[in-house]
Design a protein around this motif. Structure first.
Motif, PDB file in Angstrom:
ATOM      1  N   ARG A   1       0.393  -1.134  -0.258  1.00 14.52           N
ATOM      2  CA  ARG A   1      -0.186   0.782  -0.068  1.00 14.52           C
ATOM      3  C   ARG A   1       0.874   1.697  -0.082  1.00 14.52           C
ATOM      4  NH1 ARG A   1      -2.961   3.602   3.419  1.00 14.52           N
ATOM      5  NH2 ARG A   1      -4.574   2.946   2.767  1.00 14.52           N
ATOM      6  N   LEU A   2       1.476   1.197   1.001  1.00 13.42           N
ATOM      7  CA  LEU A   2       2.901   2.353   0.812  1.00 13.42           C
ATOM      8  C   LEU A   2       3.347   2.772  -0.670  1.00 13.42           C
ATOM      9  CD1 LEU A   2       3.912   4.399   2.584  1.00 13.42           C
ATOM     10  CD2 LEU A   2       6.333   3.277   3.342  1.00 13.42           C
ATOM     11  N   ARG A   3       4.256   1.460  -1.159  1.00 15.68           N
ATOM     12  CA  ARG A   3       4.389   1.782  -2.355  1.00 15.68           C
ATOM     13  C   ARG A   3       3.511   2.567  -3.000  1.00 15.68           C
ATOM     14  NH1 ARG A   3       7.177  -3.898  -3.123  1.00 15.68           N
ATOM     15  NH2 ARG A   3       5.662  -4.154  -5.208  1.00 15.68           N
ATOM     16  N   ILE A   4       2.553   1.863  -3.340  1.00 16.23           N
ATOM     17  CA  ILE A   4       0.994   1.890  -4.284  1.00 16.23           C
ATOM     18  C   ILE A   4       1.218   4.081  -4.054  1.00 16.23           C
ATOM     19  CG2 ILE A   4      -1.129   2.252  -4.942  1.00 16.23           C
ATOM     20  CD1 ILE A   4      -1.112  -0.592  -4.168  1.00 16.23           C
ATOM     21  N   LEU A   5       1.249   3.921  -2.251  1.00 19.89           N
ATOM     22  CA  LEU A   5       0.735   5.880  -2.768  1.00 19.89           C
ATOM     23  C   LEU A   5       2.203   6.758  -3.051  1.00 19.89           C
ATOM     24  CD1 LEU A   5      -0.594   5.303   0.742  1.00 19.89           C
ATOM     25  CD2 LEU A   5      -1.965   6.430  -0.712  1.00 19.89           C
ATOM     26  N   VAL A   6       3.536   5.982  -2.931  1.00 23.72           N
ATOM     27  CA  VAL A   6       4.392   6.711  -3.142  1.00 23.72           C
ATOM     28  C   VAL A   6       4.785   6.378  -4.923  1.00 23.72           C
ATOM     29  CG1 VAL A   6       6.893   6.510  -2.954  1.00 23.72           C
ATOM     30  CG2 VAL A   6       6.321   6.147  -1.290  1.00 23.72           C
ATOM     31  N   ALA A   7       3.832   5.506  -5.085  1.00 21.28           N
ATOM     32  CA  ALA A   7       4.239   5.239  -6.386  1.00 21.28           C
ATOM     33  C   ALA A   7       3.577   6.900  -7.540  1.00 21.28           C
ATOM     34  CB  ALA A   7       4.049   4.551  -7.093  1.00 21.28           C
ATOM     35  N   THR A   8       2.137   6.631  -6.797  1.00 22.44           N
ATOM     36  CA  THR A   8       1.132   8.003  -7.203  1.00 22.44           C
ATOM     37  C   THR A   8       1.169   9.113  -6.690  1.00 22.44           C
ATOM     38  OG1 THR A   8      -0.753   6.468  -6.203  1.00 22.44           O
ATOM     39  CG2 THR A   8      -0.864   8.574  -6.625  1.00 22.44           C
ATOM     40  N   ALA A   9       2.609   9.172  -5.948  1.00 20.47           N
ATOM     41  CA  ALA A   9       2.751  10.957  -5.623  1.00 20.47           C
ATOM     42  C   ALA A   9       4.036  11.509  -6.877  1.00 20.47           C
ATOM     43  CB  ALA A   9       4.110  10.928  -4.496  1.00 20.47           C
TER      44      ALA A   9
ATOM     45  N   THR B   1      -5.648  14.335 -13.910  1.00 21.56           N
ATOM     46  CA  THR B   1      -6.701  13.966 -14.286  1.00 21.56           C
ATOM     47  C   THR B   1      -6.518  13.407 -15.437  1.00 21.56           C
ATOM     48  OG1 THR B   1      -7.889  16.495 -14.852  1.00 21.56           O
ATOM     49  CG2 THR B   1      -8.326  15.075 -16.701  1.00 21.56           C
ATOM     50  N   LYS B   2      -4.955  13.544 -16.130  1.00 23.70           N
ATOM     51  CA  LYS B   2      -4.211  12.348 -16.863  1.00 23.70           C
ATOM     52  C   LYS B   2      -3.528  11.129 -16.011  1.00 23.70           C
ATOM     53  CE  LYS B   2      -3.152  15.580 -20.161  1.00 23.70           C
ATOM     54  NZ  LYS B   2      -2.248  16.603 -21.189  1.00 23.70           N
ATOM     55  N   LEU B   3      -3.760  11.039 -14.432  1.00 26.22           N
ATOM     56  CA  LEU B   3      -2.968   9.958 -14.069  1.00 26.22           C
ATOM     57  C   LEU B   3      -3.626   8.749 -14.243  1.00 26.22           C
ATOM     58  CD1 LEU B   3      -1.969   9.282 -10.404  1.00 26.22           C
ATOM     59  CD2 LEU B   3      -3.515   7.909 -10.960  1.00 26.22           C
ATOM     60  N   SER B   4      -3.136   7.589 -15.044  1.00 28.46           N
ATOM     61  CA  SER B   4      -3.194   6.132 -14.927  1.00 28.46           C
ATOM     62  C   SER B   4      -3.141   5.272 -14.205  1.00 28.46           C
ATOM     63  CB  SER B   4      -2.442   6.336 -17.076  1.00 28.46           C
ATOM     64  OG  SER B   4      -2.223   5.077 -16.833  1.00 28.46           O
ATOM     65  N   MET B   5      -3.988   4.384 -13.200  1.00 28.54           N
ATOM     66  CA  MET B   5      -3.638   3.178 -13.123  1.00 28.54           C
ATOM     67  C   MET B   5      -2.634   2.276 -13.076  1.00 28.54           C
ATOM     68  SD  MET B   5      -5.855   3.312 -10.002  1.00 28.54           S
ATOM     69  CE  MET B   5      -6.267   2.492  -9.394  1.00 28.54           C
ATOM     70  N   SER B   6      -2.650   1.901 -14.572  1.00 32.73           N
ATOM     71  CA  SER B   6      -1.373   1.491 -15.394  1.00 32.73           C
ATOM     72  C   SER B   6       0.263   1.637 -14.920  1.00 32.73           C
ATOM     73  CB  SER B   6      -1.933   1.960 -16.484  1.00 32.73           C
ATOM     74  OG  SER B   6      -3.034   1.017 -17.240  1.00 32.73           O
ATOM     75  N   GLU B   7      -0.300   3.249 -15.345  1.00 31.28           N
ATOM     76  CA  GLU B   7       1.116   4.013 -15.212  1.00 31.28           C
ATOM     77  C   GLU B   7       1.794   3.947 -13.639  1.00 31.28           C
ATOM     78  OE1 GLU B   7       3.912   7.724 -15.678  1.00 31.28           O
ATOM     79  OE2 GLU B   7       1.559   7.636 -16.136  1.00 31.28           O
ATOM     80  N   VAL B   8       1.015   3.679 -12.606  1.00 32.41           N
ATOM     81  CA  VAL B   8       1.066   3.932 -11.046  1.00 32.41           C
ATOM     82  C   VAL B   8       1.283   2.445 -10.430  1.00 32.41           C
ATOM     83  CG1 VAL B   8      -0.285   3.914  -8.562  1.00 32.41           C
ATOM     84  CG2 VAL B   8      -0.716   5.732 -10.218  1.00 32.41           C
TER      85      VAL B   8
ATOM     86  N   VAL C   1       3.092   0.490 -12.563  1.00 30.99           N
ATOM     87  CA  VAL C   1       3.950  -0.157 -13.533  1.00 30.99           C
ATOM     88  C   VAL C   1       4.892   0.465 -12.081  1.00 30.99           C
ATOM     89  CG1 VAL C   1       5.856   0.384 -14.911  1.00 30.99           C
ATOM     90  CG2 VAL C   1       3.918  -0.091 -15.820  1.00 30.99           C
ATOM     91  N   GLN C   2       4.670   1.611 -11.921  1.00 35.21           N
ATOM     92  CA  GLN C   2       5.522   2.638 -11.253  1.00 35.21           C
ATOM     93  C   GLN C   2       5.827   1.945  -9.711  1.00 35.21           C
ATOM     94  OE1 GLN C   2       6.955   5.922 -12.039  1.00 35.21           O
ATOM     95  NE2 GLN C   2       8.222   5.279  -9.859  1.00 35.21           N
ATOM     96  N   ALA C   3       4.904   1.459  -9.089  1.00 32.26           N
ATOM     97  CA  ALA C   3       5.612   1.066  -7.869  1.00 32.26           C
ATOM     98  C   ALA C   3       5.481  -0.915  -7.883  1.00 32.26           C
ATOM     99  CB  ALA C   3       3.815   0.349  -7.288  1.00 32.26           C
ATOM    100  N   GLY C   4       4.803  -0.931  -9.010  1.00 34.94           N
ATOM    101  CA  GLY C   4       5.967  -2.664 -10.173  1.00 34.94           C
ATOM    102  C   GLY C   4       5.219  -3.599  -9.632  1.00 34.94           C
ATOM    103  N   ILE C   5       4.081  -3.849  -9.482  1.00 39.76           N
ATOM    104  CA  ILE C   5       3.231  -4.328  -8.815  1.00 39.76           C
ATOM    105  C   ILE C   5       2.172  -4.236 -10.302  1.00 39.76           C
ATOM    106  CG2 ILE C   5       2.735  -4.220  -6.486  1.00 39.76           C
ATOM    107  CD1 ILE C   5       0.608  -2.425  -6.811  1.00 39.76           C
ATOM    108  N   SER C   6       1.692  -5.310 -10.056  1.00 36.19           N
ATOM    109  CA  SER C   6       0.499  -5.383 -11.665  1.00 36.19           C
ATOM    110  C   SER C   6      -0.961  -5.325 -10.988  1.00 36.19           C
ATOM    111  CB  SER C   6      -0.304  -7.846 -11.061  1.00 36.19           C
ATOM    112  OG  SER C   6      -0.975  -7.438 -10.028  1.00 36.19           O
TER     113      SER C   6
END
Length: 199
Positions: free
Chosen positions: A20-28, A37-44, A46-51
């Motif tokens: 969860r923390l990795r996802i939040l850091v990746a979101t930042a 607006t352009k934030l994509s779940m797929s990009e988050v 990839v950035q977090a290194g999860i599926s």
């Protein structure tokens, strides 16, 4: 013994917290590049290194992710502020608060998100400002505490929108707006902070 119960005996809860923390850091990091607006779940993902499946297990929608990210960011700010001012009183507490706000803003990962999505950033700052202003007013002294806290917050916003001065100049401006004299600021000597001597 108690810790294995807290994590289900197999570390699952700790692993989930890490994910969860990795996802939040990746979101930042994605927000800094793309904005809301352009934030994509797929990009988050990839950035977090999860599926993507793992991402959606924690955050079922983009709206949910953004809300949780906003709460996490606010919690981090409040926890950092509490840690920076723990055990301090009076002028020392005020000065530590101002120093923390300068450090937080100059190191904030979403610093230039205003260039990408100003509407979202202004809305977010508008939501945060009253809380920070009231906290600051509560620790300032004098009849003009509310006015001084408002001036400090306006300087913070102005530095965020149009960056330019270095951190020392930024802090000096906040100290001035808060009514701290140069002699009020702690002096750091040999790794220790001491109060300046009055003449």
């Amino acid at each position: 013994m108690g810790s294995s119960t807290a994590v289900g005996g197999d570390g699952r809860a700790a692993t989930e917290n890490d994910s969860r923390l990795r996802i939040l850091v990746a979101t930042a990091e994605v927000l800094e590049r793309r904005g809301v607006t352009k934030l994509s779940m797929s990009e988050v993902a990839v950035q977090a290194g999860i599926s993507r499946m793992t991402l959606y297990r924690f955050f079922p929608s983009k709206e949910h992710l953004i809300n949780e990210y906003t709460n996490w960011e606010t919690d981090r700010l409040e926890a950092g502020l509490a840690m920076a001012t723990a055990g301090l009183r009076g002028v020392d507490r005020v000065d530590a608060t101002l120093k923390f706000l300068v450090d937080y803003q100059t190191s904030y990962s979403g610093l230039r998100m205003i260039d990408i999505e100003p509407g979202h950033v202004i809305a977010r700052m508008s939501a945060l400002m009253p809380t920070l202003k009231s906290r600051l007013a509560a620790i300032l002294s004098g009849d003009d505490a509310e006015l001084a806290a408002g001036a400090v917050m306006r300087i913070i916003v102005s530095h965020y929108v149009v960056s330019g001065d270095d951190a020392d100049e930024f802090l000096a401006q906040l100290r001035h707006a808060a009514g701290l004299r140069p002699s009020d600021a702690p002096v750091r000597r040999s790794g220790r902070v001491s109060r300046p001597r009055s003449s």
